[in-house]
Design an enzyme around this catalytic site. Structure first.
Site, PDB file in Angstrom:
ATOM      1  N   ASP A 292       0.853  -1.185   0.000  1.00  0.00           N
ATOM      2  CA  ASP A 292       0.000   0.000   0.000  1.00  0.00           C
ATOM      3  C   ASP A 292       0.892   1.240   0.000  1.00  0.00           C
ATOM      4  O   ASP A 292       1.720   1.409   0.894  1.00  0.00           O
ATOM      5  CB  ASP A 292      -0.896  -0.010   1.242  1.00  0.00           C
ATOM      6  CG  ASP A 292      -2.036   0.991   1.139  1.00  0.00           C
ATOM      7  OD1 ASP A 292      -1.803   2.107   0.619  1.00  0.00           O
ATOM      8  OD2 ASP A 292      -3.153   0.667   1.571  1.00  0.00           O
TER       9      ASP A 292
ATOM     10  N   ASP B  46       4.802   0.603  -7.973  1.00  0.00           N
ATOM     11  CA  ASP B  46       4.523   1.351  -9.197  1.00  0.00           C
ATOM     12  C   ASP B  46       4.213   2.817  -8.874  1.00  0.00           C
ATOM     13  O   ASP B  46       3.737   3.551  -9.736  1.00  0.00           O
ATOM     14  CB  ASP B  46       3.357   0.719  -9.971  1.00  0.00           C
ATOM     15  CG  ASP B  46       2.055   0.754  -9.200  1.00  0.00           C
ATOM     16  OD1 ASP B  46       2.076   0.457  -7.988  1.00  0.00           O
ATOM     17  OD2 ASP B  46       1.000   1.074  -9.801  1.00  0.00           O
TER      18      ASP B  46
END
Length: 231
Positions: A132, A168
């Protein structure tokens, strides 16, 4: 004296369980699941039925990449940690279909697992793929990659053990880089402040594909615990 409250690094997103996932959680848990004790460390040799190099995978998502790695690497044992029950159920189904005996799964807070329930040094590799990102600045304290967590990993990794990260989110990639470069116990395997050249040495994950569809660039980092500084 009460212990200070631990900052959560994840959000439980339950989602809807399919019938197959529910059956897997009920029927396959005795084969693949880890019932983490309230206190004390896990006997990893007893858990896997052998002594072998161990890989800890934190936040494995739907588990497909984890199962692929474990199937291709039978000489090592894989312990996956995930709190999303549909993902755990899917992972169990994939593990059964692959006929794995070197994979176990726990559904607990990974930080607490590492802190209280894993012996050290016992891990050859820790991999954390697409955690996360907690993009809001006020939530950065919830990111799992923190100096305090590196302290725990340095105690659990074997000398020369690897920490493989992937994200990412460009901001989180720089955060990871800054945090690890500031820790003299860890050495970047690709050189100072260097990311792993593509393609990375791992399968593509569901979260990775989602990020790529959004146009995000994927960054991998691999660090090793310097043998002379192992915990």
């Amino acid at each position: 004296m009460s212990q200070p409250r631990q900052t959560r690094t994840f959000v439980r997103r339950e989602g809807r369980l399919t019938q197959g996932q529910q059956r897997a959680l009920e029927g396959l848990w005795p084969q693949f699941g880890v019932d983490v004790p309230e206190r004390g460390v896990i006997d990893l040799d007893g858990l896997f039925g052998r002594a072998a190099p161990r890989v800890l995978d934190i936040g494995f998502g739907d588990g497909e990449a984890l199962v692929e790695m474990a199937a291709a690497d039978p000489e090592r044992d894989y312990l996956g940690v995930e709190v999303h029950r549909p993902g755990v159920g899917h992972c169990l189904l994939c593990a059964e279909q692959a006929g794995l005996d070197n994979l176990r799964v726990a559904t607990v807070d990974a930080v607490e697992l590492v802190r209280h329930h894993l012996p050290g040094p016992s891990l050859e590799t820790v991999q954390i793929f697409f955690p996360d990102p907690w993009p809001k600045k006020r939530h950065h304290k919830r990111r799992i990659i923190q100096p305090a967590f590196l302290d725990l990993l340095a105690e659990r990794l074997v000398p020369g053990g690897a920490l493989h990260l992937a994200t990412d989110w460009a901001d989180y990639a720089e955060w990871m880089l800054d945090t690890l470069e500031a820790d003299a116990r860890f050495e970047n395997t690709c050189g100072p402040r260097a990311f792993v050249p593509p393609p990375p040495p791992r399968p593509q994950t569901k979260f990775e594909r989602r990020g790529l569809r959004k146009g995000h660039q994927v960054h991998d980092l691999i660090y090793r615990l310097r043998p002379d500084t192992a915990g």
